[in-house]
Scaffold this active site. Structure first.
Site, PDB file in Angstrom:
ATOM      1  N   CYS A 243      25.924 -51.768   8.467  1.00  0.00           N
ATOM      2  CA  CYS A 243      26.834 -51.495   7.337  1.00  0.00           C
ATOM      3  C   CYS A 243      28.227 -52.098   7.534  1.00  0.00           C
ATOM      4  O   CYS A 243      28.966 -52.275   6.569  1.00  0.00           O
ATOM      5  CB  CYS A 243      26.943 -49.999   7.096  1.00  0.00           C
ATOM      6  SG  CYS A 243      25.340 -49.225   6.917  1.00  0.00           S
TER       7      CYS A 243
ATOM      8  N   HIS B 170      33.179 -48.444   2.990  1.00  0.00           N
ATOM      9  CA  HIS B 170      31.718 -48.438   2.930  1.00  0.00           C
ATOM     10  C   HIS B 170      31.264 -47.228   2.118  1.00  0.00           C
ATOM     11  O   HIS B 170      31.690 -46.096   2.381  1.00  0.00           O
ATOM     12  CB  HIS B 170      31.170 -48.385   4.357  1.00  0.00           C
ATOM     13  CG  HIS B 170      29.691 -48.200   4.424  1.00  0.00           C
ATOM     14  ND1 HIS B 170      28.820 -48.912   3.622  1.00  0.00           N
ATOM     15  CD2 HIS B 170      28.915 -47.372   5.188  1.00  0.00           C
ATOM     16  CE1 HIS B 170      27.582 -48.535   3.894  1.00  0.00           C
ATOM     17  NE2 HIS B 170      27.615 -47.599   4.828  1.00  0.00           N
TER      18      HIS B 170
ATOM     19  N   ASN C  20      23.892 -46.292  -1.052  1.00  0.00           N
ATOM     20  CA  ASN C  20      24.346 -46.986   0.148  1.00  0.00           C
ATOM     21  C   ASN C  20      23.517 -48.264   0.343  1.00  0.00           C
ATOM     22  O   ASN C  20      22.332 -48.186   0.645  1.00  0.00           O
ATOM     23  CB  ASN C  20      24.193 -46.036   1.345  1.00  0.00           C
ATOM     24  CG  ASN C  20      24.597 -46.675   2.657  1.00  0.00           C
ATOM     25  OD1 ASN C  20      24.840 -47.883   2.740  1.00  0.00           O
ATOM     26  ND2 ASN C  20      24.654 -45.873   3.703  1.00  0.00           N
TER      27      ASN C  20
HETATM   28  O1  UT7 Z   1      25.586 -46.359   6.346  1.00  0.00           O
HETATM   29  C1  UT7 Z   1      25.494 -45.280   7.219  1.00  0.00           C
HETATM   30  C2  UT7 Z   1      24.294 -44.514   6.786  1.00  0.00           C
HETATM   31  N1  UT7 Z   1      24.247 -43.135   7.093  1.00  0.00           N
HETATM   32  C3  UT7 Z   1      25.112 -42.198   6.681  1.00  0.00           C
HETATM   33  O2  UT7 Z   1      26.146 -42.425   6.139  1.00  0.00           O
HETATM   34  C4  UT7 Z   1      24.683 -40.800   6.949  1.00  0.00           C
HETATM   35  C5  UT7 Z   1      25.818 -39.838   7.156  1.00  0.00           C
HETATM   36  N2  UT7 Z   1      25.321 -38.503   7.005  1.00  0.00           N
HETATM   37  C6  UT7 Z   1      25.225 -37.909   5.790  1.00  0.00           C
HETATM   38  O3  UT7 Z   1      25.603 -38.491   4.801  1.00  0.00           O
HETATM   39  C7  UT7 Z   1      24.665 -36.530   5.720  1.00  0.00           C
HETATM   40  O4  UT7 Z   1      24.475 -36.027   7.033  1.00  0.00           O
HETATM   41  C8  UT7 Z   1      23.325 -36.434   4.920  1.00  0.00           C
HETATM   42  C9  UT7 Z   1      23.582 -36.679   3.457  1.00  0.00           C
HETATM   43  C10 UT7 Z   1      22.332 -37.441   5.466  1.00  0.00           C
HETATM   44  C11 UT7 Z   1      22.724 -35.047   5.062  1.00  0.00           C
HETATM   45  O5  UT7 Z   1      23.649 -34.068   4.605  1.00  0.00           O
HETATM   46  P1  UT7 Z   1      23.958 -32.786   5.485  1.00  0.00           P
HETATM   47  O6  UT7 Z   1      24.900 -31.955   4.731  1.00  0.00           O
HETATM   48  O7  UT7 Z   1      24.388 -33.274   6.845  1.00  0.00           O
HETATM   49  O8  UT7 Z   1      22.561 -32.086   5.534  1.00  0.00           O
HETATM   50  P2  UT7 Z   1      21.702 -31.649   6.831  1.00  0.00           P
HETATM   51  O9  UT7 Z   1      21.138 -32.853   7.503  1.00  0.00           O
HETATM   52  O10 UT7 Z   1      22.514 -30.694   7.642  1.00  0.00           O
HETATM   53  O11 UT7 Z   1      20.527 -30.849   6.159  1.00  0.00           O
HETATM   54  C12 UT7 Z   1      20.756 -29.614   5.491  1.00  0.00           C
HETATM   55  C13 UT7 Z   1      19.439 -29.179   4.906  1.00  0.00           C
HETATM   56  C14 UT7 Z   1      18.272 -29.240   5.887  1.00  0.00           C
HETATM   57  O12 UT7 Z   1      17.421 -28.157   5.613  1.00  0.00           O
HETATM   58  P3  UT7 Z   1      17.469 -26.828   6.528  1.00  0.00           P
HETATM   59  O13 UT7 Z   1      17.129 -27.297   7.898  1.00  0.00           O
HETATM   60  O14 UT7 Z   1      18.855 -26.316   6.396  1.00  0.00           O
HETATM   61  O15 UT7 Z   1      16.432 -25.968   5.894  1.00  0.00           O
HETATM   62  C15 UT7 Z   1      17.563 -30.522   5.506  1.00  0.00           C
HETATM   63  O16 UT7 Z   1      16.182 -30.498   5.834  1.00  0.00           O
HETATM   64  O17 UT7 Z   1      19.087 -30.053   3.814  1.00  0.00           O
HETATM   65  C16 UT7 Z   1      17.752 -30.525   4.009  1.00  0.00           C
HETATM   66  N3  UT7 Z   1      17.651 -31.841   3.397  1.00  0.00           N
HETATM   67  C17 UT7 Z   1      17.371 -32.007   2.095  1.00  0.00           C
HETATM   68  N4  UT7 Z   1      17.133 -31.127   1.118  1.00  0.00           N
HETATM   69  C18 UT7 Z   1      16.892 -31.627  -0.113  1.00  0.00           C
HETATM   70  C19 UT7 Z   1      17.808 -33.052   3.968  1.00  0.00           C
HETATM   71  N5  UT7 Z   1      17.642 -34.026   3.053  1.00  0.00           N
HETATM   72  C20 UT7 Z   1      17.366 -33.395   1.895  1.00  0.00           C
HETATM   73  C21 UT7 Z   1      17.104 -33.850   0.585  1.00  0.00           C
HETATM   74  N6  UT7 Z   1      16.886 -32.938  -0.382  1.00  0.00           N
HETATM   75  N7  UT7 Z   1      17.086 -35.159   0.271  1.00  0.00           N
END
Ligand code: UT7
Length: 333
Positions: A111, A258, A288
């Site tokens: 990225c 980004h 993204n």
């Molecule tokens: O170019 C660089 C690329 N990468 C990034 O920029 C990633 C940076 N990270 C992020 O943007 C965030 O960490 C995410 C958007 C990927 C995830 O958001 P989060 O607030 O960190 O969520 P989390 O990983 O803590 O997950 C919270 C919950 C989990 O469920 P439980 O364990 O609490 O029951 C996940 O399984 O949300 C669940 N979850 C979803 N639920 C619905 C994860 N993805 C999804 C989804 N829809 N798509």
């Protein structure tokens, strides 16, 4: 001597995929995706490739700069999702647009790729080796995404952005007294954290290895680790770049970051104590696109007249590697 961006261009696949369509593929919801990322829809390739999107973006950038493909000295394509391992995408682009005298090669810093390519061109142009360069960020991430993994498949999109940059020997002083051109750049890498965002290539397999090697050919990500890295490292490297150029946050008109997550961008603005209105965003519509996000947003702002001559821009990105960087430039066209 400095460099100026004299043309920008972008290209997106035709197909729009909304969050509602993703609800049919994985257990997710439009509400979750919007709240946690800010993304509503993204473009997904149904045949467009990294080189076809790159070429389209390059032609638009050259048209804006009023230059012919035969005049291009250097083509750098930043990508982590080329359609071919060999030849590199930049050589494909050279052929597609007819930039017969250009030297062409790829840069992979995920990225941060567009920024790293821009900085590479800056070094070449500053030393007088080349006079101009086409810099491209282009991705078809949809082929690297596991469409059963809701943690990643909702985030990414496909597209390309390009900038034509030219060596600028003459001092161009804008009405506000600023000198047009690149003012400074910083970039960094942290390979030790590389596996928090990774995608495997073909495993070592040859005539002398008999066992079958299992692999996961898709993007794997520890989202929270990447999130922590971005919200800490991006403001830190912007501060470094500003300090290097003897500037403050108040001296900046636009922060073109980004486009990974609206919450990351808001957190960066807060940490920098900068007004969020200085952080334009388009990720709601295109998600993204890794190396393509910064040049596509730059092109969008440029074509809609939102960047004015004399504006000071900070371009900043972060991504797999892990890599990060920031470049400061005063818009001069
Ligand atoms: O170019 C660089 C690329 N990468 C990034 O920029 C990633 C940076 N990270 C992020 O943007 C965030 O960490 C995410 C958007 C990927 C995830 O958001 P989060 O607030 O960190 O969520 P989390 O990983 O803590 O997950 C919270 C919950 C989990 O469920 P439980 O364990 O609490 O029951 C996940 O399984 O949300 C669940 N979850 C979803 N639920 C619905 C994860 N993805 C999804 C989804 N829809 N798509």
């Amino acid at each position: 001597m400095t460099i100026r961006v004299t043309g920008t261009g972008s290209a997106l696949p035709e197909k729009i995929v909304t969050n509602f369509e993703l609800q049919k593929l994985v257990e997710t919801s439009d509400e979750w995706i919007r709240e946690r990322t800010g993304i509503a829809e993204r473009r997904i390739s149904t045949g467009e490739t990294v080189s076809s999107l790159s070429a389209e973006a390059c032609i638009k950038a050259l048209e804006m700069a009023g230059r012919q493909p035969e005049e291009v000295d250097l083509i750098l394509v930043a990508t982590c999702s080329p359609e071919l391992l060999l030849p590199c995408c930049a050589c494909q682009v050279q052929d597609r647009i007819g930039a017969v005298k250009a030297v062409a090669f790829d840069v992979n810093a995920a990225c941060s790729g567009f920024l790293f390519a821009l900085n590479t061109a800056y070094a070449y142009l500053q030393t007088g080796i080349y006079q101009n360069a086409l810099i491209v960020g282009s991705e078809v991430l949809s082929k690297l995404v596991d469409w059963t993994d809701r943690g990643t498949c909702v985030l990414f999109g496909d597209g390309a952005g390009a900038a034509f940059v030219e060596a600028s020997v003459d001092d161009i002083v804008c009405e506000n007294g600023r000198r047009a051109g690149m003012e400074c750049m910083v970039q960094g890498s942290d390979g030790a954290k590389g596996m928090v965002l990774s995608c495997e290539e073909r495993p070592v397999k040859n005539a002398f290895i008999s066992e079958d090697i299992m692999q996961n050919p898709y993007i794997q990500m520890d989202g929270q680790e990447v999130y922590k890295f971005a919200t800490r490292q991006v403001p830190a490297c912007i501060h470094d770049a500003l300090a290097k150029a003897n500037l403050t946050v108040e001296d900046v008109d636009l922060f073109i970051l980004h486009q990974a997550n609206v919450r990351i961008i808001e957190s960066v603005a807060k940490r920098l104590k900068a007004d969020i209105s200085k952080f334009p965003m388009n990720l709601d519509k295109i998600g993204n696109m890794s190396s393509a996000t910064v040049p596509v947003l730059l092109d969008e702002l440029n074509r809609s007249g939102k960047i004015k001559k004399g504006d000071r821009l900070v371009l900043s990105g972060f991504g797999a590697g892990l890599t990060y960087g920031a470049s400061i430039l005063v818009w001069g066209v």
